[in-house]
Design an enzyme around this catalytic site. Sequence first.
Site, PDB file in Angstrom:
ATOM      1  N   ALA A 101       0.845  -1.198   0.000  1.00  0.00           N
ATOM      2  CA  ALA A 101       0.000   0.000   0.000  1.00  0.00           C
ATOM      3  C   ALA A 101       0.874   1.240   0.000  1.00  0.00           C
ATOM      4  O   ALA A 101       2.054   1.196   0.360  1.00  0.00           O
ATOM      5  CB  ALA A 101      -0.920   0.011   1.228  1.00  0.00           C
ATOM      6  N   SER A 102       0.269   2.367  -0.408  1.00  0.00           N
ATOM      7  CA  SER A 102       0.948   3.662  -0.351  1.00  0.00           C
ATOM      8  C   SER A 102       0.041   4.661   0.335  1.00  0.00           C
ATOM      9  O   SER A 102      -1.185   4.565   0.237  1.00  0.00           O
ATOM     10  CB  SER A 102       1.293   4.165  -1.757  1.00  0.00           C
ATOM     11  OG  SER A 102       2.256   3.338  -2.364  1.00  0.00           O
ATOM     12  N   GLY A 103       0.661   5.613   1.005  1.00  0.00           N
ATOM     13  CA  GLY A 103      -0.111   6.635   1.702  1.00  0.00           C
ATOM     14  C   GLY A 103       0.669   7.917   1.780  1.00  0.00           C
ATOM     15  O   GLY A 103       1.710   8.087   1.129  1.00  0.00           O
ATOM     16  N   GLY A 104       0.178   8.831   2.614  1.00  0.00           N
ATOM     17  CA  GLY A 104       0.781  10.145   2.674  1.00  0.00           C
ATOM     18  C   GLY A 104       2.213  10.146   3.149  1.00  0.00           C
ATOM     19  O   GLY A 104       3.011  10.995   2.766  1.00  0.00           O
ATOM     20  N   LYS A 119       7.861  -0.293   6.319  1.00  0.00           N
ATOM     21  CA  LYS A 119       7.353   1.032   5.953  1.00  0.00           C
ATOM     22  C   LYS A 119       8.555   1.885   5.535  1.00  0.00           C
ATOM     23  O   LYS A 119       9.495   2.068   6.309  1.00  0.00           O
ATOM     24  CB  LYS A 119       6.617   1.700   7.115  1.00  0.00           C
ATOM     25  CG  LYS A 119       6.156   3.114   6.777  1.00  0.00           C
ATOM     26  CD  LYS A 119       5.507   3.794   7.966  1.00  0.00           C
ATOM     27  CE  LYS A 119       4.138   3.222   8.242  1.00  0.00           C
ATOM     28  NZ  LYS A 119       3.426   4.014   9.273  1.00  0.00           N
ATOM     29  N   ASP A 152      -4.099   9.864  15.326  1.00  0.00           N
ATOM     30  CA  ASP A 152      -4.557   9.593  13.957  1.00  0.00           C
ATOM     31  C   ASP A 152      -5.285   8.255  13.899  1.00  0.00           C
ATOM     32  O   ASP A 152      -5.083   7.470  12.974  1.00  0.00           O
ATOM     33  CB  ASP A 152      -3.372   9.591  12.987  1.00  0.00           C
ATOM     34  CG  ASP A 152      -3.835   9.641  11.523  1.00  0.00           C
ATOM     35  OD1 ASP A 152      -4.945  10.140  11.271  1.00  0.00           O
ATOM     36  OD2 ASP A 152      -3.097   9.177  10.645  1.00  0.00           O
TER      37      ASP A 152
END
Length: 957
Positions: free
Chosen positions: A113-116, A135, A229
């Site tokens: 997965a990719s995120g901010g 990560k 978060d």
Amino acid sequence: MCPPDDTIAALLEGRLAAKEAAAVHAHAAGCELCRQLIAEGARARSAVFRPRPPSRDDATEASQPRGGAEDEEGTEERAGVEEREDSYWDVKTQGPLPKGFSVGRYTVLEHLASGGMGSVYAAYDPDLDRRVALKVIATTSKIGADDLRWRLLREAQAMARLSHPNVAVVHEVGTISGQVFLAMEYVEGVTLREWLNQRARTWQEILGHFVQAGRGLAAAHAGGLVHRDFKPDNVLIGEDGRVRVVDFGLVRPRENSLGDRRSATLSTPLTAVGTLLGTPRYMAPEQMRSKTPDGRADQFSFCVALYEALYRVRPFEATSLHERLQQIDRGAFAPPPPGHGVPERIGAAVRRGLNPEPARRFRAMDDLLSTLEGVLQPARGRWRLAGAMVTLAVAAGVVAGGWALWQRRDGCAAGDARLRQAWDSAQRATVPLALGPGTAALDAYATRWKVANARACTEPRPRTEPAGRELAARLSCLDRALMELRGAAVALSRGDPGALARVGALPEPATCLDITATGVPAPPARKDDLLGRLAVLQARQETGATPVHELRALAEEAASTPAVQAQAFLALGRAEARAHPREPLAEEALHRAAATAQLAQDDATAARAWLELGALCVRSPGRTGEARRWAVYAAAAAARTARMGELGALAHQVASDAALAEGRVPEALQEHRTALELLRARPVPEDPVLAAVLLAGVPLQGAAGRPQEAVAEAAAAARIRQLALRDHPLVAEALITLSNVEAGAGSWADAERDQAHAVAILDKTLDPADLRVVRARVRLGGLRARAGAHRDAAALLGPAVGELERGGVVEPLELGLAQLSLGREQLLAGDAAGAAVTLQLAWRVLERSGPAGAAELPLTLASLGEARWLAGPKANAREPLEKAHAALPPEGGRPFDRAYAAFLLSRALFGTPSSTERARALAREGRAARAGLDATTGAEDRAGLERLDQWLQERKL
């Protein structure tokens, strides 16, 4: 207008096109709130990773079994590593890292997965021959590598400090080619969001997974950390069903929680002051406003996610940050869909966690989880009770021989030390100034306890076993008094509502000296620890919490200490009765409390357990005979205690309540009088116990046709509670009861005054959405209406009715009646248009409310017709007025409703030649009904009918 939060999130994650990003930045130049969000910018756009050059040794190693045994999965993964000659990999132009790249000692196996903040990969750890989650954080022009390195080091430190089954494990953190990576536990499974979207889930399944995630957050808070978060994407569910919270990259320590200099990285600010992190959709309002968050911010985010999961709607539907803040501040929740099936106790807990004011949420995550888990907890089989009793009996027999000797040596010698643990100068210094009287009271109580303990230990006794058992029993009684002192001290130091009442209700230590030899107290091992933990839980319980799972665990843990276990089961029974709409769990706990107390020969605790059982049975139809039996048991046990007056009085009151439920009013009055006599004969007659018995007698006095006695008892109870409790919901409860009986006695001004006082207390102490607050405001609105203050009444009723409409927790009849009251007050206050809207809603609700709702339709429809007549056009008034007249019963009914509906319809028909005769007939019908008005019709309603009749007479109708 602010951009939607999804657009801002896309910008934060680097997914927004350049033109759209420029537009958002242009807006943010003049919008402080959005500028805070956009401070993080677009991330993960320019990273370069270099692969480890492949070698012949790597190929050889990949083909060898590790540890002498072939790992098929590991071999397949290693064999699939592709050799590359690229000297770098540009994530911006070439996408995620490919299979075979090395980051430190880890070999990339798969992009997940990719995120901010970058990307997550499955990777292989050759040193420990295991799969890990990797990560890798990318740098951008917005955030430099140093800043990102500190971010990830923060995450690693935060997660590594937490050793909890519901928090993912961190293995290593490091850097490679200027980039930062974090290796952590690889979890085979899905995110919580994916799990929710796989298929429809029951509320029990959803709550079970969220409670696990909440335990992870609670563990973080206990370690001094705030996640900041929390969202379903940051929760993983393994194939083993275990839930793990991840992504602590935004975590920060609570104030004063990290004093060790070695934790300096955790304490380093993430960005410049004012930067806002987290996901906007789940953020607490204090985070949106750049205030320093604590664990209650995580609680808010948790409740946003739980609301979405349970009801499949977002609690706050606005798409922009400003609109969402307004909705949060107003408590404007999106209503749950019909037929959702989620118990209201869960919904109420979630809404409390979504309060805009952190102080009005749950004090801690554990308190929220106590409420949620209390609804989930299944009833334990009764077969376990017999086994538990056998275990307790054996344990008691084993420790009996050596108990008296230990108790004299430790209980006497360590008395002063144990007293200092319960109450000392350090605790005294933490008490708020406003609770100074409580400090003085505890000082005096500690002195009396010390004197009683010294007397118990120094009075000469024959050197025989009964004398040793008698000393043990007295010191055990003093231990319970010390536990009560400790609980009161905790409540006082925290400034809890009801703390002064708890101080005033402490058992008198000197009464322990009158106890004769009774049973075998608990062994010394861990007893102080158990008592201390029970005292803290009871202090929380006194202020409205329901720590069901903690009390259950403590009760089971105290199996070898019957005296402590009995008190824990008693507290558990009370908590279960509050946490569950049904009583089986409460009854089981109370039966175990009584049985264990008998084993420990603790008559006071046994009596209290039987009293609680009696109260439960009184509230259950057809079980008054059981209630009377438990009252007899309680009275017998009370006669063997030093607190016979109090416990015996409560037993008589349970008998009184049972007799009243059976319609035996004279017998109920006699039992009630006996209870009051016993209480008033005590050295300190006026305390919260007397207040409770006085309030219990109010409906009895009403049933006996003695309204003035009912007023007197309610007033005395309210006065006692005010002196002891100050601003506490229990004081408001007494004032509302007093207001009700004052209104019944015709003292309307007094009723309004006391109801207003109750509302003021509830507004200060409870969540505005709490049903007790809403109902109190509705009733105060009715009293203001009767006094003719229609604008004030409408102002009170409006928000309260809005809460009832949003909450969806009351029966349609209650909601419809509240809407009818609001609509009538809006009409009388001159807001005809607003009244028309409200009364239309009331009409639709009352239509589906059964016979009781149907009885209110004539007044509702007639009022709607008048509102439409006044708001215009007048032609719109005829339909509801025709329906109002048709809804009148053929015979009987309220005379005012008939006169009101007939006069209004007659007026609406005037001017239509074909309807003149019918208009006259309706006028005659209205006058006949008006002549039959009784004392229940107020002067203002009479004046309104008179004005209508005069209008009709002037037109010859």
